[in-house]
Design a protein around this motif. Structure first.
Motif, PDB file in Angstrom:
ATOM      1  N   MET A  92      16.959  11.676 -24.653  1.00  0.00           N
ATOM      2  CA  MET A  92      18.124  11.971 -25.360  1.00  0.00           C
ATOM      3  C   MET A  92      18.594  13.328 -25.727  1.00  0.00           C
ATOM      4  O   MET A  92      17.510  14.173 -26.144  1.00  0.00           O
ATOM      5  CB  MET A  92      17.898  11.149 -26.562  1.00  0.00           C
ATOM      6  CG  MET A  92      19.146  11.030 -27.631  1.00  0.00           C
ATOM      7  SD  MET A  92      20.592  10.191 -27.143  1.00  0.00           S
ATOM      8  CE  MET A  92      20.046   8.477 -26.921  1.00  0.00           C
ATOM      9  N   ASN A  93      19.711  13.783 -25.652  1.00  0.00           N
ATOM     10  CA  ASN A  93      20.205  14.950 -26.007  1.00  0.00           C
ATOM     11  C   ASN A  93      20.482  15.034 -27.720  1.00  0.00           C
ATOM     12  O   ASN A  93      21.654  14.519 -27.956  1.00  0.00           O
ATOM     13  CB  ASN A  93      21.418  15.636 -25.142  1.00  0.00           C
ATOM     14  CG  ASN A  93      20.730  15.711 -23.576  1.00  0.00           C
ATOM     15  OD1 ASN A  93      19.971  16.408 -23.524  1.00  0.00           O
ATOM     16  ND2 ASN A  93      21.636  14.889 -22.837  1.00  0.00           N
ATOM     17  N   TYR A  94      19.853  15.956 -28.242  1.00  0.00           N
ATOM     18  CA  TYR A  94      20.114  16.013 -29.742  1.00  0.00           C
ATOM     19  C   TYR A  94      20.943  17.403 -30.124  1.00  0.00           C
ATOM     20  O   TYR A  94      20.287  18.285 -29.789  1.00  0.00           O
ATOM     21  CB  TYR A  94      19.050  15.842 -30.556  1.00  0.00           C
ATOM     22  CG  TYR A  94      18.354  14.359 -30.637  1.00  0.00           C
ATOM     23  CD1 TYR A  94      18.757  13.407 -31.390  1.00  0.00           C
ATOM     24  CD2 TYR A  94      17.194  14.212 -29.459  1.00  0.00           C
ATOM     25  CE1 TYR A  94      18.084  12.096 -31.126  1.00  0.00           C
ATOM     26  CE2 TYR A  94      16.802  13.089 -29.570  1.00  0.00           C
ATOM     27  CZ  TYR A  94      17.151  12.022 -30.588  1.00  0.00           C
ATOM     28  OH  TYR A  94      16.666  10.756 -30.593  1.00  0.00           O
ATOM     29  N   SER A 104      17.098   0.241 -19.923  1.00  0.00           N
ATOM     30  CA  SER A 104      16.272   0.395 -18.984  1.00  0.00           C
ATOM     31  C   SER A 104      15.588   1.680 -19.060  1.00  0.00           C
ATOM     32  O   SER A 104      14.643   1.938 -19.114  1.00  0.00           O
ATOM     33  CB  SER A 104      16.793   0.320 -17.456  1.00  0.00           C
ATOM     34  OG  SER A 104      15.909   0.621 -16.677  1.00  0.00           O
ATOM     35  N   ARG A 105      16.436   2.842 -19.613  1.00  0.00           N
ATOM     36  CA  ARG A 105      15.951   3.954 -19.796  1.00  0.00           C
ATOM     37  C   ARG A 105      15.314   4.047 -20.848  1.00  0.00           C
ATOM     38  O   ARG A 105      14.026   4.846 -20.860  1.00  0.00           O
ATOM     39  CB  ARG A 105      16.898   4.989 -19.779  1.00  0.00           C
ATOM     40  CG  ARG A 105      16.731   6.310 -19.759  1.00  0.00           C
ATOM     41  CD  ARG A 105      17.973   7.194 -19.469  1.00  0.00           C
ATOM     42  NE  ARG A 105      19.200   7.092 -20.599  1.00  0.00           N
ATOM     43  CZ  ARG A 105      20.316   6.456 -20.310  1.00  0.00           C
ATOM     44  NH1 ARG A 105      20.655   6.034 -18.934  1.00  0.00           N
ATOM     45  NH2 ARG A 105      21.102   6.382 -21.062  1.00  0.00           N
ATOM     46  N   TYR A 106      15.114   3.244 -21.820  1.00  0.00           N
ATOM     47  CA  TYR A 106      14.441   3.490 -23.237  1.00  0.00           C
ATOM     48  C   TYR A 106      13.662   1.936 -23.225  1.00  0.00           C
ATOM     49  O   TYR A 106      13.282   1.696 -24.528  1.00  0.00           O
ATOM     50  CB  TYR A 106      15.313   3.781 -24.158  1.00  0.00           C
ATOM     51  CG  TYR A 106      15.891   5.027 -24.086  1.00  0.00           C
ATOM     52  CD1 TYR A 106      15.058   6.211 -24.489  1.00  0.00           C
ATOM     53  CD2 TYR A 106      17.370   5.320 -24.095  1.00  0.00           C
ATOM     54  CE1 TYR A 106      15.687   7.677 -24.280  1.00  0.00           C
ATOM     55  CE2 TYR A 106      17.700   6.426 -23.774  1.00  0.00           C
ATOM     56  CZ  TYR A 106      16.851   7.531 -23.934  1.00  0.00           C
ATOM     57  OH  TYR A 106      17.289   8.909 -23.705  1.00  0.00           O
ATOM     58  N   ALA A 107      13.380   1.352 -22.180  1.00  0.00           N
ATOM     59  CA  ALA A 107      12.592   0.172 -22.252  1.00  0.00           C
ATOM     60  C   ALA A 107      11.178   0.342 -23.068  1.00  0.00           C
ATOM     61  O   ALA A 107      11.014  -0.729 -23.794  1.00  0.00           O
ATOM     62  CB  ALA A 107      12.573  -0.434 -20.950  1.00  0.00           C
ATOM     63  N   ASP A 108      10.613   1.430 -22.781  1.00  0.00           N
ATOM     64  CA  ASP A 108       9.245   1.426 -23.521  1.00  0.00           C
ATOM     65  C   ASP A 108       9.534   1.735 -25.104  1.00  0.00           C
ATOM     66  O   ASP A 108       8.582   1.410 -25.994  1.00  0.00           O
ATOM     67  CB  ASP A 108       8.647   2.827 -22.994  1.00  0.00           C
ATOM     68  CG  ASP A 108       8.201   2.427 -21.569  1.00  0.00           C
ATOM     69  OD1 ASP A 108       8.076   1.295 -21.208  1.00  0.00           O
ATOM     70  OD2 ASP A 108       8.077   3.363 -20.841  1.00  0.00           O
ATOM     71  N   TRP A 143      23.125  -7.117 -22.797  1.00  0.00           N
ATOM     72  CA  TRP A 143      23.161  -5.989 -23.753  1.00  0.00           C
ATOM     73  C   TRP A 143      21.756  -5.759 -24.743  1.00  0.00           C
ATOM     74  O   TRP A 143      21.505  -4.849 -25.344  1.00  0.00           O
ATOM     75  CB  TRP A 143      24.457  -5.756 -24.613  1.00  0.00           C
ATOM     76  CG  TRP A 143      25.504  -5.252 -24.250  1.00  0.00           C
ATOM     77  CD1 TRP A 143      25.858  -5.286 -22.826  1.00  0.00           C
ATOM     78  CD2 TRP A 143      26.554  -4.401 -24.700  1.00  0.00           C
ATOM     79  NE1 TRP A 143      27.080  -4.314 -22.747  1.00  0.00           N
ATOM     80  CE2 TRP A 143      27.237  -4.020 -23.898  1.00  0.00           C
ATOM     81  CE3 TRP A 143      26.837  -4.060 -26.026  1.00  0.00           C
ATOM     82  CZ2 TRP A 143      28.688  -3.382 -24.033  1.00  0.00           C
ATOM     83  CZ3 TRP A 143      27.919  -3.423 -26.294  1.00  0.00           C
ATOM     84  CH2 TRP A 143      28.869  -2.805 -25.221  1.00  0.00           C
ATOM     85  N   PHE A 144      21.370  -7.190 -24.931  1.00  0.00           N
ATOM     86  CA  PHE A 144      20.335  -7.291 -26.000  1.00  0.00           C
ATOM     87  C   PHE A 144      18.882  -7.331 -25.311  1.00  0.00           C
ATOM     88  O   PHE A 144      18.063  -7.640 -26.035  1.00  0.00           O
ATOM     89  CB  PHE A 144      20.445  -8.655 -26.795  1.00  0.00           C
ATOM     90  CG  PHE A 144      21.841  -8.463 -27.631  1.00  0.00           C
ATOM     91  CD1 PHE A 144      22.111  -7.296 -28.188  1.00  0.00           C
ATOM     92  CD2 PHE A 144      22.410  -9.595 -27.715  1.00  0.00           C
ATOM     93  CE1 PHE A 144      23.347  -7.227 -29.034  1.00  0.00           C
ATOM     94  CE2 PHE A 144      23.432  -9.678 -28.734  1.00  0.00           C
ATOM     95  CZ  PHE A 144      24.078  -8.480 -29.201  1.00  0.00           C
ATOM     96  N   GLU A 145      18.890  -7.027 -24.013  1.00  0.00           N
ATOM     97  CA  GLU A 145      17.572  -6.596 -23.178  1.00  0.00           C
ATOM     98  C   GLU A 145      16.897  -5.687 -23.833  1.00  0.00           C
ATOM     99  O   GLU A 145      17.363  -4.761 -24.251  1.00  0.00           O
ATOM    100  CB  GLU A 145      17.730  -6.359 -21.742  1.00  0.00           C
ATOM    101  CG  GLU A 145      18.587  -7.905 -20.964  1.00  0.00           C
ATOM    102  CD  GLU A 145      18.624  -7.483 -19.508  1.00  0.00           C
ATOM    103  OE1 GLU A 145      18.385  -6.293 -19.176  1.00  0.00           O
ATOM    104  OE2 GLU A 145      19.057  -8.243 -19.052  1.00  0.00           O
ATOM    105  N   ASN A 146      15.462  -6.093 -24.285  1.00  0.00           N
ATOM    106  CA  ASN A 146      14.688  -4.959 -24.622  1.00  0.00           C
ATOM    107  C   ASN A 146      15.114  -4.638 -26.338  1.00  0.00           C
ATOM    108  O   ASN A 146      14.470  -3.883 -26.841  1.00  0.00           O
ATOM    109  CB  ASN A 146      14.877  -3.423 -24.138  1.00  0.00           C
ATOM    110  CG  ASN A 146      14.448  -3.594 -22.766  1.00  0.00           C
ATOM    111  OD1 ASN A 146      13.320  -4.468 -22.248  1.00  0.00           O
ATOM    112  ND2 ASN A 146      14.959  -2.838 -21.733  1.00  0.00           N
TER     113      ASN A 146
END
Length: 278
Positions: free
Chosen positions: A1-3, A241-245, A274-277
Motif C-alpha cells: 500500500m502506498n501511503y 488476494s493481495r492482502y489475503a494474509d 467482494w467479501f472474500e477474506n
C-alpha cells in the motif's frame, strides 16, 4: 500500500469538484470560511476550475471536465493533498474519462471526501493501491465549532500526534475511534452555514460473535459500491488476494437505499466475491 505524506506547515491543499461543487448556499459560504480556517493554520490553497461550477447534471460540470480537473490536480506538484468540494449523484460518469495511469505515475497524495466521492476514494485504494481518507468534504471544515470528527480528519491529514504515532521501528500507526452519537437532522442552511453537527442519536454498537477483528479497512457509500461492482473498474478480488494474509474490514454507509435495497446490494457484492477474506 502506498501511503501519502502528511501535510506540513506551508503545504498546499488542492480543492476539486469531481462530484458537486460549492456553487450554492450554504456550501459556498461554508467553503469560504473553511479556506480562511486553513489559511490561519498556515496552509496554502490551489483551486480546481470546477469548485464553483454548477452546469452539470448530478455533478459540478460535465464528466469530461470533472475527470480532467481531478487528473490535473492530482498530478500537480503545487498541492500536496486534495479535498473534495462535496458529494453528489453522478460522479460515476467521470470514470470512463479517467486515465488512472496519470494517477498511478504521480507522487501519492491524500484525497479526502465521502459519499459520491467513494467512486475515487475506493478505486484509488483497490485499483491503484493508494491509501485515501473517507472523510468530510471541505465545506464541513467551515463549521463553528469543529466537531471532534472534523478535528480528527484534519489531524489525520497533517499527521498530528493526536492520531498518528511512529514506533522505534519506523512503523506509523494511526489510531481512530468512533463517537458517542450522530446527526440525524442537520441545522445547516442558508441562514446558518456554519452550524455544527446536531448530535441527537446515540451510537449503539452491535458486535456479533463477540470477536475482535483486524484487517485492511476499505469501503464507502453502499449506493456507489453496488454501482461499481462487476464493471471494468472493479479490482476488489485482486485487492482481496493481495492482502489475503491481512484480512479485510469493510465499512459501509448508505445514502438513498431502503432496507431491501441494502440487502440486495450486499447480496450483489457478496456474489461478486467482494467479501472474500473479510
Amino acid at each position: 500500500m502506498n501511503y501519502p505524506d502528511f501535510l506540513d506547515i506551508n503545504d498546499t491543499v488542492g480543492y476539486v469538484a469531481p462530484s458537486f461543487g460549492c456553487a450554492i448556499e450554504p456550501y459556498r459560504t461554508a467553503f469560504m470560511r473553511a479556506r480562511e480556517v486553513f489559511s490561519k493554520k498556515r496552509l496554502s490553497e490551489e483551486l480546481g476550475p470546477n469548485c464553483f461550477a454548477d452546469d452539470g447534471i448530478g455533478i459540478s460540470t460535465t464528466p469530461e471536465k470533472c475527470a480532467r480537473e481531478f487528473m490535473d490536480m492530482y498530478a500537480s506538484e503545487t498541492n500536496q493533498a486534495l479535498i473534495s468540494c462535496g458529494g453528489g449523484e453522478l460522479m460515476c460518469e467521470i470514470l470512463p474519462y479517467m486515465d488512472f495511469e496519470v494517477i498511478y505515475r504521480a507522487k501519492p497524495k491524500w484525497f479526502m471526501g465521502y459519499s459520491d466521492n467513494t467512486n475515487l476514494t475506493f478505486l484509488l485504494t483497490t485499483a491503484l493501491d493508494i491509501a485515501t481518507i473517507y472523510g468530510p468534504c471541505i465545506s464541513s471544515f467551515g463549521m463553528d465549532p469543529w466537531h471532534r470528527s472534523i478535528r480528527d480528519a484534519f489531524d489525520l491529514l497533517t499527521g498530528a500526534d493526536t492520531v498518528v504515532s511512529k514506533g522505534e521501528d519506523g512503523v506509523i500507526t494511526v489510531t481512530m475511534h468512533n463517537y458517542d452519537g450522530w446527526e440525524k437532522e442537520s441545522a445547516k442552511d442558508e441562514e446558518h452555514p456554519f452550524a455544527p453537527y446536531q448530535i441527537s442519536e446515540l451510537f449503539i454498537p452491535a458486535i456479533y460473535g463477540g470477536r475482535e477483528a483486524e484487517g485492511r479497512l476499505i469501503g464507502g457509500c453502499l449506493d456507489v459500491l453496488n454501482n461499481i461492482a462487476g464493471t471494468r473498474f472493479d479490482r476488489v478480488k485482486a485487492f482481496n488476494s493481495r492482502y489475503a494474509d491481512d484480512g479485510v474490514l469493510w465499512y459501509l454507509e448508505s445514502c438513498d437505499l431502503n432496507v431491501m435495497d441494502m440487502r440486495r446490494a450486499l447480496w450483489h457484492l457478496r456474489e461478486c466475491g467482494w467479501f472474500e477474506n473479510a
